[in-house]
Every structure is written in C-alpha cells, then in structure tokens.
Design a protein around this motif. Structure first.
Motif: not given
Length: 164
Positions: A2-3, A6, A9-10, A110, A114, A118, A120
């Motif tokens: 998942r991380e 993400i 996506a960033m 945001y 995060i 997550t 991250l």
C-alpha cells in the motif's frame, strides 16, 4: 505494498500537478520555488530525522538515507511551487494570510493521514500541531527566499544584459 502504491501516486500526481497547475510562462518561477523548498527542507529535515522528531520506516532508497525522498523532496516541493506560482500578489493582506494558512493546513492534514494510516511517516516526539508549525516555517522561509530572488526584475535584467 500500500505504501509503495501511495509513493507511486505521489510521483504521478506531482508530475501532473507541475504540468497542469503551473502555467508555461511561470515555469521558471515554479522551478526556482521547487528547488528553494528542497534546499530548505533538506536543511531542516536532517536534524529532525537524526534526533527522532520524525522517521520514515518505508521509503525509497532505504539504505542511502533515512529521509523520505518522495514526500519531502518531490511531493511537498511540487505543492509549494504550485502554491507560490498561483498566489496573487495584488490581493489584500488578509486574503494572502488565509491563502497561506489554508495551503499549510491542507498539507498538514494530508501529512497526518499519511502518518496515521501508513508506514511512510511516523511522528517521534513531534505532534500534529508541531508538524503544522514546521510546515508553516518551511513554507514561510521558502516564500521569503523566493520573493527575495524575484524582488526587482529590473536589477536582474540589467545584470543579464550587462554580461552579454
């Protein structure tokens, strides 16, 4: 897994944001804002991560650095450059202040999401409001440096023509 999605996506949203939200005529200003924010966040993040205020368990190049490259050195600088290029110079002081604090608050929100959902980013001895103050500091110092650089275009234009 998942991380990493993400992080991808960033990168995608960052590149798309650079293309869509920074007009072609302001690309030079956006690039300077991007690089200025990177330089300032690098100076501030080194002690933050070294002394346990923040940590990034999942990151790109984990053996090279303890710092989250995608978040702090790409995504947030992209957001700052979009912020800087699209700010209105001729607005009233209150609208500038509101614009600034809305951007910082959304980015902090945001960041909190995060951190909470997550691996991250993890706040060590830093709290959410400490992160808000940290992002305010980063945005303000970056904005002051960019404003200083673009202060008097006539002086920079005169220097450019004199060297040719």
């Amino acid at each position: 897994m998942r991380e990493h999605l993400i992080l991808i996506a960033m990168w995608l949203f960052g590149f798309i944001g650079l293309i869509l939200f920074i007009p072609r005529k302001d690309r030079r200003k956006g690039l300077l804002a991007f690089l200025m924010f990177q330089a300032i966040v690098w100076l501030c993040d080194m002690p933050s991560f070294r002394y346990g205020l923040l940590s990034a368990p999942v990151r790109l190049m984990p053996n090279a650095t303890e710092l989250p490259l995608t978040i702090n050195y790409f995504f947030y600088p992209v957001l700052f450059s979009i912020f800087y290029v699209n700010k209105r110079v001729k607005d009233s002081l209150w609208s500038k202040i509101i614009y600034f604090f809305v951007w910082v608050s959304v980015i902090t929100l945001y960041d909190i999401v995060i951190e909470r959902y997550t691996d991250l980013l993890e706040y060590g001895s830093l709290t959410w409001w400490g992160m808000w103050v940290y992002i305010v500091f980063l945005f303000y110092v970056s904005q002051v440096c960019c404003n200083w650089f673009f202060k008097d275009k006539a002086v920079f234009q005169a220097e450019l023509w004199r060297t040719k």
